[in-house]
Write an enzyme that holds these catalytic residues in place. Structure first.
Site, PDB file in Angstrom:
ATOM      1  N   ASP A  57       0.882  -1.174   0.000  1.00 34.37           N
ATOM      2  CA  ASP A  57       0.000   0.000   0.000  1.00 34.37           C
ATOM      3  C   ASP A  57       0.924   1.229   0.000  1.00 34.37           C
ATOM      4  O   ASP A  57       2.144   1.079   0.147  1.00 34.37           O
ATOM      5  CB  ASP A  57      -0.888  -0.015   1.261  1.00 34.37           C
ATOM      6  CG  ASP A  57      -2.182   0.780   1.085  1.00 34.37           C
ATOM      7  OD1 ASP A  57      -3.259   0.168   1.049  1.00 34.37           O
ATOM      8  OD2 ASP A  57      -2.114   2.028   0.974  1.00 34.37           O
ATOM      9  N   TYR A  82     -15.817   8.021 -10.955  1.00 30.42           N
ATOM     10  CA  TYR A  82     -15.506   6.668 -10.506  1.00 30.42           C
ATOM     11  C   TYR A  82     -16.120   5.642 -11.470  1.00 30.42           C
ATOM     12  O   TYR A  82     -15.447   4.716 -11.925  1.00 30.42           O
ATOM     13  CB  TYR A  82     -16.092   6.504  -9.101  1.00 30.42           C
ATOM     14  CG  TYR A  82     -15.938   5.149  -8.467  1.00 30.42           C
ATOM     15  CD1 TYR A  82     -14.696   4.671  -8.074  1.00 30.42           C
ATOM     16  CD2 TYR A  82     -17.057   4.363  -8.192  1.00 30.42           C
ATOM     17  CE1 TYR A  82     -14.576   3.443  -7.445  1.00 30.42           C
ATOM     18  CE2 TYR A  82     -16.944   3.139  -7.561  1.00 30.42           C
ATOM     19  CZ  TYR A  82     -15.698   2.683  -7.189  1.00 30.42           C
ATOM     20  OH  TYR A  82     -15.583   1.468  -6.566  1.00 30.42           O
TER      21      TYR A  82
END
Ligand code: NAD
Length: 319
Positions: free
Chosen positions: A35, A143
């Site tokens: 991450d 999105y």
């Protein structure tokens, strides 16, 4: 055959629980979490972890080579509500990361890719009830646009270069171990926390807003199931519709009241109402059920029971 798995975006709402489950199945050392930020204690201590920026292809490739990774789960993304605030950044993250991973697969450094799409690929011109696998897709959010484009990139890399990429259109995912990261269905997680902490909840969607949802356990089950399925059972290389339950804020509140009778809910719709209004209410996922045997386990009642019991047992999460 043994697999070495890299999860990119492992510290998010889905990534944390996905990493936990994959480490149980494939062995801690064979599941590399990554991450742009460090994860919780369990994530950092239970197996390998690398800081990786999902938009940096060279860095992903470096980690793929270091661990001889065979499969990548790309979970990093900017979600619906946040991407409406930062459209350019949302597009950049969602597209650049996917193309980086698909390219690495095309060059045969990895064998299989998982990339999640979303019900946000649908828009107000799509049928709202029993939304079919293949239908009009005219999303009105950044999105959604990034997810439709991403689905077509997946299909393109599969058709043109034989990349084994698999994808699911998640509905809203409900969890209690990890908090959501800026989506339009986040209310359905917050409501449990607020009900137990304060006995009251102000909802940012109106009471009759019906949306497709799924308990985290089912989402993780589906994700691993599609990745373990034989390649010839995966007939759709854009992304599969996936469904479990659909409910309104009013219905989830009534379910919570069975455990906390004094619980009250008020409604104050904000900009997320428009996003929710453009999405399906109930999704037809028969293709996933037929092709690779998808079956959900939790309904609204069993999910609510599980979440309330779990949060009471882990009351530190309510602090
Ligand atoms: P999240 O926002 O909770 O987590 C995303 C993670 O990606 C975070 O840990 C973040 O730190 C990380 N990240 C952000 N930018 C990064 C970068 N440049 N490099 C590496 N990591 C980066 O998201 P989530 O809810 O876990 O969603 C995972 C995937 O599932 C996303 O593709 C999302 O679109 C999809 N999805 C989620 C839901 C849902 O309800 N949670 C519904 C539909 C689809």
């Amino acid at each position: 055959m043994s697999e070495t798995i890299l999860i990119i975006g492992a510290c998010g709402q889905i990534g944390i629980e996905l990493t936990e489950k994959l480490r149980v199945i494939y062995g801690n050392e064979n599941v590399i979490a990554s991450d742009i930020r460090e994860g919780n204690e369990n994530m950092m201590n239970s197996g390998p972890f690398e800081i990786v920026d999902a938009t940096n292809k060279d860095r992903i490739l470096e980690v793929v080579k270091k661990y001889e990774v065979t499969q990548v789960y790309l979970m990093a993304a900017m979600l619906s509500a946040t991407a409406e605030k930062f459209p350019q950044k949302g597009w950049e993250l969602n597209m650049t990361s996917l193309l980086a991973v698909l390219d690495i697969a095309k060059d045969k450094h990895i064998k299989r890719v998982y990339w999640p799409s979303s019900m946000a690929v649908f828009g107000s011109t799509s049928p709202k009830v029993n939304t079919p696998q293949q239908t009009i897709m005219e999303p009105t959010t950044v999105y959604g646009i990034s997810k439709v484009a991403g689905e077509h990139w997946c299909n393109y890399y599969h058709e043109k270069y034989g990349v084994d990429v698999r994808s699911i259109r998640y509905p809203g995912i409900i969890s209690w171990k990890t908090l959501p990261g800026g989506g339009t269905t986040d209310y359905a997680v917050d409501i449990y926390f607020e009900a137990l902490k304060k006995g009251t909840f102000e909802c940012f969607l109106s009471e009759e807003t019906r949306l497709p949802m799924m308990y985290m356990d089912d989402a993780i089950e589906a994700t691993i199931k599609i990745m373990q399925a034989d390649s010839d059972t995966i007939k759709t290389r854009t992304s599969y519709n996936l469904a479990a339950i659909s409910f309104t804020p009013k219905e989830i509140a009534e379910e919570i009241q069975k455990y906390i009778p004094e619980f009250t809910i008020t409604y104050k719709p904000d900009y997320r109402q428009n996003i929710a209004d453009s999405w399906p209410q109930v999704i037809d996922d028969s293709a996933a059920r037929k092709d690779w045997g998808w079956k959900h386990k939790y309904d609204l009642s069993s999910m609510t029971q599980d979440i309330i019991t779990s949060l009471k047992e882990n009351s530190n999460l309510l602090a």
